[in-house]
Design an enzyme around this catalytic site. Structure first.
Site, PDB file in Angstrom:
ATOM      1  N   SER A 233       0.889 -22.470  49.195  1.00  0.00           N
ATOM      2  CA  SER A 233       1.711 -23.219  50.152  1.00  0.00           C
ATOM      3  C   SER A 233       1.045 -23.392  51.523  1.00  0.00           C
ATOM      4  O   SER A 233       1.726 -23.325  52.550  1.00  0.00           O
ATOM      5  CB  SER A 233       3.099 -22.601  50.284  1.00  0.00           C
ATOM      6  OG  SER A 233       3.787 -22.672  49.047  1.00  0.00           O
TER       7      SER A 233
ATOM      8  N   GLY B  51      -3.349 -26.635  47.329  1.00  0.00           N
ATOM      9  CA  GLY B  51      -2.858 -27.426  46.202  1.00  0.00           C
ATOM     10  C   GLY B  51      -2.119 -28.660  46.690  1.00  0.00           C
ATOM     11  O   GLY B  51      -2.715 -29.670  47.060  1.00  0.00           O
ATOM     12  N   GLY B  52      -0.798 -28.562  46.724  1.00  0.00           N
ATOM     13  CA  GLY B  52       0.063 -29.712  47.052  1.00  0.00           C
ATOM     14  C   GLY B  52      -0.357 -30.490  48.292  1.00  0.00           C
ATOM     15  O   GLY B  52      -0.394 -31.730  48.283  1.00  0.00           O
TER      16      GLY B  52
ATOM     17  N   GLY C 226       2.936 -23.207  45.354  1.00  0.00           N
ATOM     18  CA  GLY C 226       3.826 -24.324  45.080  1.00  0.00           C
ATOM     19  C   GLY C 226       5.286 -24.034  45.362  1.00  0.00           C
ATOM     20  O   GLY C 226       6.168 -24.794  44.965  1.00  0.00           O
TER      21      GLY C 226
ATOM     22  N   GLU D 156      -4.571 -15.680  46.006  1.00  0.00           N
ATOM     23  CA  GLU D 156      -3.415 -16.563  45.893  1.00  0.00           C
ATOM     24  C   GLU D 156      -2.229 -15.777  45.355  1.00  0.00           C
ATOM     25  O   GLU D 156      -2.106 -15.598  44.130  1.00  0.00           O
ATOM     26  CB  GLU D 156      -3.732 -17.729  44.954  1.00  0.00           C
ATOM     27  CG  GLU D 156      -4.871 -18.599  45.426  1.00  0.00           C
ATOM     28  CD  GLU D 156      -4.762 -20.011  44.861  1.00  0.00           C
ATOM     29  OE1 GLU D 156      -4.779 -20.955  45.653  1.00  0.00           O
ATOM     30  OE2 GLU D 156      -4.633 -20.156  43.639  1.00  0.00           O
TER      31      GLU D 156
ATOM     32  N   ASN E 204      -7.389 -28.364  45.629  1.00  0.00           N
ATOM     33  CA  ASN E 204      -7.228 -28.199  44.181  1.00  0.00           C
ATOM     34  C   ASN E 204      -6.167 -29.206  43.733  1.00  0.00           C
ATOM     35  O   ASN E 204      -4.981 -29.004  43.974  1.00  0.00           O
ATOM     36  CB  ASN E 204      -6.795 -26.750  43.899  1.00  0.00           C
ATOM     37  CG  ASN E 204      -6.445 -26.520  42.445  1.00  0.00           C
ATOM     38  OD1 ASN E 204      -6.724 -27.358  41.584  1.00  0.00           O
ATOM     39  ND2 ASN E 204      -5.834 -25.372  42.162  1.00  0.00           N
ATOM     40  N   TRP E 205      -6.644 -30.281  43.114  1.00  0.00           N
ATOM     41  CA  TRP E 205      -5.709 -31.360  42.750  1.00  0.00           C
ATOM     42  C   TRP E 205      -4.933 -31.055  41.477  1.00  0.00           C
ATOM     43  O   TRP E 205      -4.067 -31.816  41.064  1.00  0.00           O
ATOM     44  CB  TRP E 205      -6.467 -32.693  42.594  1.00  0.00           C
ATOM     45  CG  TRP E 205      -7.111 -33.175  43.851  1.00  0.00           C
ATOM     46  CD1 TRP E 205      -7.034 -32.596  45.102  1.00  0.00           C
ATOM     47  CD2 TRP E 205      -7.960 -34.321  44.015  1.00  0.00           C
ATOM     48  NE1 TRP E 205      -7.774 -33.321  46.016  1.00  0.00           N
ATOM     49  CE2 TRP E 205      -8.359 -34.382  45.376  1.00  0.00           C
ATOM     50  CE3 TRP E 205      -8.432 -35.311  43.147  1.00  0.00           C
ATOM     51  CZ2 TRP E 205      -9.188 -35.385  45.886  1.00  0.00           C
ATOM     52  CZ3 TRP E 205      -9.263 -36.319  43.641  1.00  0.00           C
ATOM     53  CH2 TRP E 205      -9.625 -36.350  44.995  1.00  0.00           C
ATOM     54  N   LYS E 206      -5.261 -29.966  40.830  1.00  0.00           N
ATOM     55  CA  LYS E 206      -4.578 -29.526  39.604  1.00  0.00           C
ATOM     56  C   LYS E 206      -4.458 -30.684  38.611  1.00  0.00           C
ATOM     57  O   LYS E 206      -5.387 -31.480  38.497  1.00  0.00           O
ATOM     58  CB  LYS E 206      -3.208 -28.918  39.969  1.00  0.00           C
ATOM     59  CG  LYS E 206      -3.325 -27.833  41.036  1.00  0.00           C
ATOM     60  CD  LYS E 206      -2.063 -27.036  41.205  1.00  0.00           C
ATOM     61  CE  LYS E 206      -2.275 -25.963  42.256  1.00  0.00           C
ATOM     62  NZ  LYS E 206      -1.127 -25.066  42.392  1.00  0.00           N
TER      63      LYS E 206
ATOM     64  N   HIS F 144      -7.592 -19.279  37.858  1.00  0.00           N
ATOM     65  CA  HIS F 144      -6.415 -19.654  38.647  1.00  0.00           C
ATOM     66  C   HIS F 144      -5.161 -19.117  37.946  1.00  0.00           C
ATOM     67  O   HIS F 144      -5.105 -19.072  36.714  1.00  0.00           O
ATOM     68  CB  HIS F 144      -6.345 -21.180  38.785  1.00  0.00           C
ATOM     69  CG  HIS F 144      -5.290 -21.616  39.757  1.00  0.00           C
ATOM     70  ND1 HIS F 144      -3.956 -21.663  39.417  1.00  0.00           N
ATOM     71  CD2 HIS F 144      -5.373 -21.981  41.052  1.00  0.00           C
ATOM     72  CE1 HIS F 144      -3.260 -22.057  40.476  1.00  0.00           C
ATOM     73  NE2 HIS F 144      -4.089 -22.254  41.488  1.00  0.00           N
TER      74      HIS F 144
HETATM   75  P1  PGA Z   1      -0.183 -24.855  46.604  1.00  0.00           P
HETATM   76  O1  PGA Z   1      -1.243 -24.416  45.477  1.00  0.00           O
HETATM   77  O2  PGA Z   1      -0.981 -25.113  47.863  1.00  0.00           O
HETATM   78  O3  PGA Z   1       0.456 -26.102  46.072  1.00  0.00           O
HETATM   79  O4  PGA Z   1       0.766 -23.718  46.773  1.00  0.00           O
HETATM   80  C1  PGA Z   1      -2.363 -23.616  45.796  1.00  0.00           C
HETATM   81  C2  PGA Z   1      -3.139 -23.324  44.544  1.00  0.00           C
HETATM   82  O5  PGA Z   1      -2.537 -22.999  43.517  1.00  0.00           O
HETATM   83  O6  PGA Z   1      -4.401 -23.391  44.545  1.00  0.00           O
END
Ligand code: PGA
Length: 246
Positions: A210, A231-232, A174, A168, A8-10, A95
């Site tokens: 995370s 995400g990250g 994050g 999540e 998920n590149w947000k 999300h």
């Molecule tokens: P994160 O985000 O891996 O940066 O914690 C996950 C997400 O929100 O899908």
């Protein structure tokens, strides 16, 4: 069913950075059998170009959100039909950042889910999760159960259609704080049972929050964790592939 790993590149990357990351993912895919299903969800502006780059590769793509409205006078909206046109495979719904920053409610997520199932063949990835305060108060299951009940209320999941769930915990997104594999497994087990009671079975349930190359293997080895929403750590081709091959 294969494990499912979604990046998920947000809104972390601009258009050019997204194109570069897609190219890097293709160029750096390890020469090893890919046992998991892999997909990435870029921002809307990059979706079409990323789709062109990934077409014919082992990587699928999807969107981070969509509106429930049919194409028409909806300024700023993105229709499900346009995602289908771009050959998206997935659409993420509800999300926690959409909920916190844009005020999305369970009822809106329900409307979107219904629209996805009625009008498209996209695989919806429905996100649920509790806050730190709710976890500390011992209300994590109550919160997640309530979300599931509201989102799936009167939604008909046609036979053969998969609705992917993503657990999540908001406190783990994050923040560098991951749910322990045991904590995550317990919630995934709860979600699976809960869905079963609603008559919904055969879903993959992803963990997100995370996820990193260092913790991915342990999370994926849990019996009820069917994949990851990353995400990250999906913003670098190397770390994303390390997670896929964890
Ligand atoms: P994160 O985000 O891996 O940066 O914690 C996950 C997400 O929100 O899908």
């Amino acid at each position: 069913m294969h494990k499912l790993i979604i990046g998920n590149w947000k809104m972390a990357l601009g258009y050019k950075e997204s194109v570069t990351l897609a190219e890097n993912l293709v160029l750096s895919q390890p020469y090893r059998p890919l046992l998991a299903e892999v997909g990435v969800c870029p921002s809307f502006v990059a979706l079409s170009s990323v789709a062109n780059i990934l077409e014919g590769t082992a990587i699928f793509w999807g969107a981070q959100d969509a509106t429930q409205f049919v194409p028409g006078p909806v300024t700023g909206g993105t229709s499900l039909e346009s995602l289908v046109e771009l050959d998206c495979r997935y659409v993420i719904l509800g999300h926690s950042e959409r909920r916190q920053l844009f005020g999305e409610t369970d009822e809106l997520v329900r409307l979107k889910l219904q629209a996805v199932l009625e009008r498209t063949n996209l695989i919806p990835i429905v996100c649920v999760g509790e806050t730190l305060a709710e976890r500390e108060a011992g209300q994590a299951e109550e919160k997640v159960g309530g979300q599931l009940r509201a989102i799936f209320n009167s939604v008909v999941v046609p036979a053969g259609r998969e609705v992917v769930l993503a657990y999540e915990p908001i406190w783990a997104i994050g923040t560098g704080k991951t749910s322990t594999p045991t904590q995550a497994e317990a919630m995934h087990h709860f979600i699976r049972q809960f869905l079963k009671e609603l008559g919904i079975e055969g879903n993959r349930i992803l963990y997100g929050g995370s996820v990193k190359p260092e913790n991915a293997g342990q999370l994926l080895s849990q019996p009820n964790i069917d994949g990851l929403l990353v995400g990250g750590a999906s913003l670098s081709a190397d770390s994303f592939w390390s997670i896929v091959f964890a």
